[in-house]
Design a protein around this motif. Structure first.
Motif, PDB file in Angstrom:
ATOM      1  N   GLN A 177     -17.313   3.142   1.845  1.00 60.58           N
ATOM      2  CA  GLN A 177     -16.962   1.750   2.140  1.00 60.58           C
ATOM      3  C   GLN A 177     -15.654   1.371   1.456  1.00 60.58           C
ATOM      4  O   GLN A 177     -14.798   0.716   2.053  1.00 60.58           O
ATOM      5  N   PHE A 178     -15.503   1.801   0.224  1.00 64.76           N
ATOM      6  CA  PHE A 178     -14.278   1.497  -0.508  1.00 64.76           C
ATOM      7  C   PHE A 178     -13.081   2.193   0.138  1.00 64.76           C
ATOM      8  O   PHE A 178     -12.009   1.612   0.276  1.00 64.76           O
ATOM      9  N   ARG A 179     -13.264   3.446   0.554  1.00 62.92           N
ATOM     10  CA  ARG A 179     -12.191   4.179   1.216  1.00 62.92           C
ATOM     11  C   ARG A 179     -11.773   3.480   2.512  1.00 62.92           C
ATOM     12  O   ARG A 179     -10.586   3.315   2.780  1.00 62.92           O
ATOM     13  N   ARG A 180     -12.742   3.021   3.293  1.00 64.70           N
ATOM     14  CA  ARG A 180     -12.426   2.301   4.536  1.00 64.70           C
ATOM     15  C   ARG A 180     -11.700   0.992   4.232  1.00 64.70           C
ATOM     16  O   ARG A 180     -10.774   0.604   4.951  1.00 64.70           O
ATOM     17  N   TYR A 181     -12.130   0.304   3.190  1.00 61.96           N
ATOM     18  CA  TYR A 181     -11.464  -0.937   2.771  1.00 61.96           C
ATOM     19  C   TYR A 181      -9.990  -0.665   2.438  1.00 61.96           C
ATOM     20  O   TYR A 181      -9.098  -1.379   2.882  1.00 61.96           O
ATOM     21  N   LEU A 182      -9.741   0.370   1.641  1.00 64.08           N
ATOM     22  CA  LEU A 182      -8.357   0.701   1.275  1.00 64.08           C
ATOM     23  C   LEU A 182      -7.533   1.094   2.494  1.00 64.08           C
ATOM     24  O   LEU A 182      -6.367   0.718   2.618  1.00 64.08           O
ATOM     25  N   GLU A 183      -8.158   1.834   3.391  1.00 63.30           N
ATOM     26  CA  GLU A 183      -7.462   2.249   4.602  1.00 63.30           C
ATOM     27  C   GLU A 183      -7.132   1.045   5.476  1.00 63.30           C
ATOM     28  O   GLU A 183      -6.013   0.908   5.969  1.00 63.30           O
ATOM     29  N   LYS A 184      -8.091   0.148   5.648  1.00 55.01           N
ATOM     30  CA  LYS A 184      -7.893  -1.042   6.482  1.00 55.01           C
ATOM     31  C   LYS A 184      -6.801  -1.950   5.899  1.00 55.01           C
ATOM     32  O   LYS A 184      -6.007  -2.532   6.626  1.00 55.01           O
ATOM     33  N   ALA A 185      -6.741  -2.036   4.575  1.00 57.19           N
ATOM     34  CA  ALA A 185      -5.756  -2.896   3.915  1.00 57.19           C
ATOM     35  C   ALA A 185      -4.358  -2.268   3.879  1.00 57.19           C
ATOM     36  O   ALA A 185      -3.402  -2.915   3.472  1.00 57.19           O
ATOM     37  N   GLY A 186      -4.249  -0.997   4.276  1.00 56.87           N
ATOM     38  CA  GLY A 186      -2.948  -0.342   4.278  1.00 56.87           C
ATOM     39  C   GLY A 186      -2.554   0.273   2.948  1.00 56.87           C
ATOM     40  O   GLY A 186      -1.442   0.761   2.784  1.00 56.87           O
ATOM     41  N   VAL A 187      -3.477   0.260   2.010  1.00 56.79           N
ATOM     42  CA  VAL A 187      -3.189   0.789   0.679  1.00 56.79           C
ATOM     43  C   VAL A 187      -2.956   2.291   0.734  1.00 56.79           C
ATOM     44  O   VAL A 187      -2.009   2.815   0.131  1.00 56.79           O
TER      45      VAL A 187
END
Length: 102
Positions: free
Chosen positions: A13-23
């Motif tokens: 979930q954290f990885r998807r969050y970072l990916e979605k945010a462009g980080v």
């Protein structure tokens, strides 16, 4: 075993969050730029910070901030000069008062 799966789920979930945010894309591009540099910067962390700051700003924002810095430096110099003048006047008045009191 259930604890392991819960941990994986949170991590995903954290990885998807970072990916979605462009980080992830931003970090990857900065690290690739560092890797591709012919001469390594003496301070890699500073290089990464500068590049990440540049990623977050578009050129219009960066130019506006640079102009603001220039204006604030000019204002600061002006205020320093005004402060010097006011201190000199105050010193002169204090000297006159001290001479008049004697």
């Amino acid at each position: 075993m259930a604890h392991y799966r819960a941990s994986d789920s949170k991590r995903e979930q954290f990885r998807r969050y970072l990916e979605k945010a462009g980080v992830i894309d931003s970090l990857t591009s900065v690290l690739v730029a560092l890797y591709e540099k012919q001469e390594r910067p003496s301070n890699a962390l500073e290089f990464v910070r500068e590049r990440l700051d540049a990623v977050g700003l578009n050129s219009v924002q960066a130019e506006a901030l640079q102009q603001e810095v220039i204006e604030l430096r000019q204002k600061c110099a002006s205020l320093v000069e005004e402060n010097k003048d006011l201190r000199a006047r105050l010193q002169r008045y204090e000297s006159e008062d001290a001479a008049g009191a004697e």
